[in-house]
Write a protein that holds these residues in place. Structure first.
Motif, PDB file in Angstrom:
ATOM      1  N   HIS A 109       0.745  -1.138   0.037  1.00  0.00           N
ATOM      2  CA  HIS A 109       0.141  -0.023   0.014  1.00  0.00           C
ATOM      3  C   HIS A 109       0.839   1.219   0.041  1.00  0.00           C
ATOM      4  O   HIS A 109       1.874   1.416   0.538  1.00  0.00           O
ATOM      5  N   PHE A 110       0.597   2.187  -0.751  1.00  0.00           N
ATOM      6  CA  PHE A 110       1.285   3.584  -0.937  1.00  0.00           C
ATOM      7  C   PHE A 110       0.317   4.818  -0.112  1.00  0.00           C
ATOM      8  O   PHE A 110      -0.790   4.587  -0.400  1.00  0.00           O
ATOM      9  N   ASP A 112      -4.993   4.543  -6.078  1.00  0.00           N
ATOM     10  CA  ASP A 112      -6.450   5.058  -5.379  1.00  0.00           C
ATOM     11  C   ASP A 112      -5.754   5.790  -3.985  1.00  0.00           C
ATOM     12  O   ASP A 112      -5.108   4.890  -3.518  1.00  0.00           O
ATOM     13  N   ARG A 113      -6.105   6.911  -3.853  1.00  0.00           N
ATOM     14  CA  ARG A 113      -5.407   7.849  -2.625  1.00  0.00           C
ATOM     15  C   ARG A 113      -6.149   7.085  -1.575  1.00  0.00           C
ATOM     16  O   ARG A 113      -5.286   6.997  -0.468  1.00  0.00           O
ATOM     17  N   LYS A 114      -7.501   6.870  -1.556  1.00  0.00           N
ATOM     18  CA  LYS A 114      -8.022   6.439  -0.268  1.00  0.00           C
ATOM     19  C   LYS A 114      -7.486   5.004   0.292  1.00  0.00           C
ATOM     20  O   LYS A 114      -7.278   4.769   1.592  1.00  0.00           O
TER      21      LYS A 114
END
Length: 417
Positions: free
Chosen positions: A38-39, A72-74
């Motif tokens: 995850h980023f 996806d930022r969220k």
């Protein structure tokens, strides 16, 4: 990922899984590499080595094409939308009873060396070249999975256990991360043997067994080579002398030139190992180079044929000249045209103008000669150069007869001067 529809799972690795997806925008199928990590930000995504490498290396006919990066930022999920290929080299040779022809093997190896040469020229080495990462579609080979790639100019030591064990070069096994881009050529040589024989060259069970398998085939390296490896290894090692059996007889179908290329790729000392650029010039690739030149010539010829080209004026002029020689009348006209003066004496027609009055004639005044024969004219007043703001004496004597009149000032509406 709302623009893509998942169709099926292609494969899974340690850090990602690959899905086959269909684009809802254009209807085409793609390979989606979904990262398990995850980023947190777009900056972290842009700093990912795989994305940087694919952006730098694309486009190239033998490098997997990256179409889109979906982040996806969220949720922090990241997916790479890449070109969908038919299969990889491992799937091509798995369960095969008869080996591929030498011409087809060299066709694949030439494309693999082209991808490595392009990558190394751009300052990147792959570090995980193996049959699973070499993809094929309609006999076109492309190198993929750049998750382990590294910059050629980055500082050593590198990560030790990076590539798959069977394709790991000796300098990766015997040093504490002191290796270079030449490790990709060792891996490519192992793939070369596996495509030809349908069996792995060095199938070691562990690190020590891997070194033992290499020494069984190639033999124990020279003391000079071992000394270079010992200088960058915390733990010392000594190996019993082995002559080595040489490349197994499973490659007996290969020509001597192809065998010499294979031996140059799996040279124990990386300094003596062939580079990708040198491999492309090897005599074993002579047929592939000739076919590439022919394809380039056909492409250029096709491009020129699409462009409208004017007629050959020199040919038309020569044909017209020969036809004029055969016609006596045209030949006589050409001879007259080459003579001085007009070709025909033609009297111009007279103009008939009705209702035009006859102009009266006037005698011209007699002009007095300026210079009398036998006498020298003397100029009594020398010439003066008069500037733009100065007046001559004659101009000063002349007084205008007209009275000076001053025009009234016109006032502008709106108060302007």
């Amino acid at each position: 990922m709302k623009n893509y529809k998942a169709i099926g799972k292609i494969g899974e690795g340690t850090f990602s899984e690959v899905l086959k997806v269909q684009s809802l925008r254009d209807g085409n199928s793609y390979a989606c590499k979904q990262m398990k990590q995850h980023f947190e930000s777009i900056e972290q995504v842009n700093n990912l080595r795989e994305i940087q490498a694919l952006r730098r290396l694309n486009p190239h006919p033998n490098i997997l094409t990256l179409h889109e990066v979906v982040f996806d930022r969220k949720s922090g999920s990241l997916a790479l939308i890449c070109e969908l290929m038919d299969m990889n080299i491992y799937e091509l040779i798995r369960g095969r009873r008869y080996p591929l022809s030498e011409q087809r093997v060299m066709h694949y190896m030439y494309q693999l060396c082209k991808s490595l040469d392009h990558m190394h020229r751009n300052g990147i080495f792959h570090r995980d070249v193996k049959p699973e990462n070499i993809l094929i579609k309609q006999d076109v080979l492309k190198l993929g999975d750049f998750g382990s790639c590294r910059s050629v100019y980055s500082k050593q030591p590198y990560t030790e256990y990076i590539s798959t064990r069977w394709y790991r070069a000796p300098e990766c096994l015997l040093t504490d991360g002191f290796y270079s881009y030449k490790m990709d050529l060792w891996s490519a040589g192992c793939v070369f043997y596996e495509i030809t024989s349908l069996q792995p060259l060095f199938p070691g069970a562990n690190e020590l067994d891997q070194i033992s398998k290499i020494h069984d085939v190639i033999g124990t390296p020279a003391e000079k080579t071992l000394t270079k490896f010992k200088q960058s290894r915390a733990m010392s090692f000594d190996f019993p002398f082995k002559k080595g059996s040489g490349i197994p007889l499973l490659t007996a179908s290969l020509s001597p030139q192809c065998l010499s290329l294979l031996h140059a790729m799996v040279a124990y000392d990386p300094d003596e190992r062939i580079s990708a650029h040198q491999a492309l010039q090897h005599p074993s690739f002579q047929e592939q180079r000739a076919a590439e030149r022919q394809a380039l010539a056909n492409h250029r010829r096709a491009c020129f044929s699409e462009c409208p080209v004017g007629p050959d004026l020199s040919t038309d002029w020569q044909t017209a000249r020969e036809s004029r020689k055969q016609h006596p009348r045209l030949r006589a006209e050409e001879e007259r045209a080459r003579r001085p003066g007009p070709a025909f004496v033609v009297e111009l027609p007279k103009l008939k103008l009705a209702g035009v009055a006859k102009l009266p004639s006037f005698s011209s005044p007699t002009l007095q000669p300026v210079f009398v024969p036998g006498k020298v004219a003397v100029l009594r007043r020398p010439f003066k150069c008069v500037g733009a703001g100065q007046k001559t004496d004659t101009q000063k004597d002349l007084k205008p007869d007209l009275k000076q009149c001053r025009l009234p000032t016109i006032e502008r509406k709106g108060g302007g001067p």
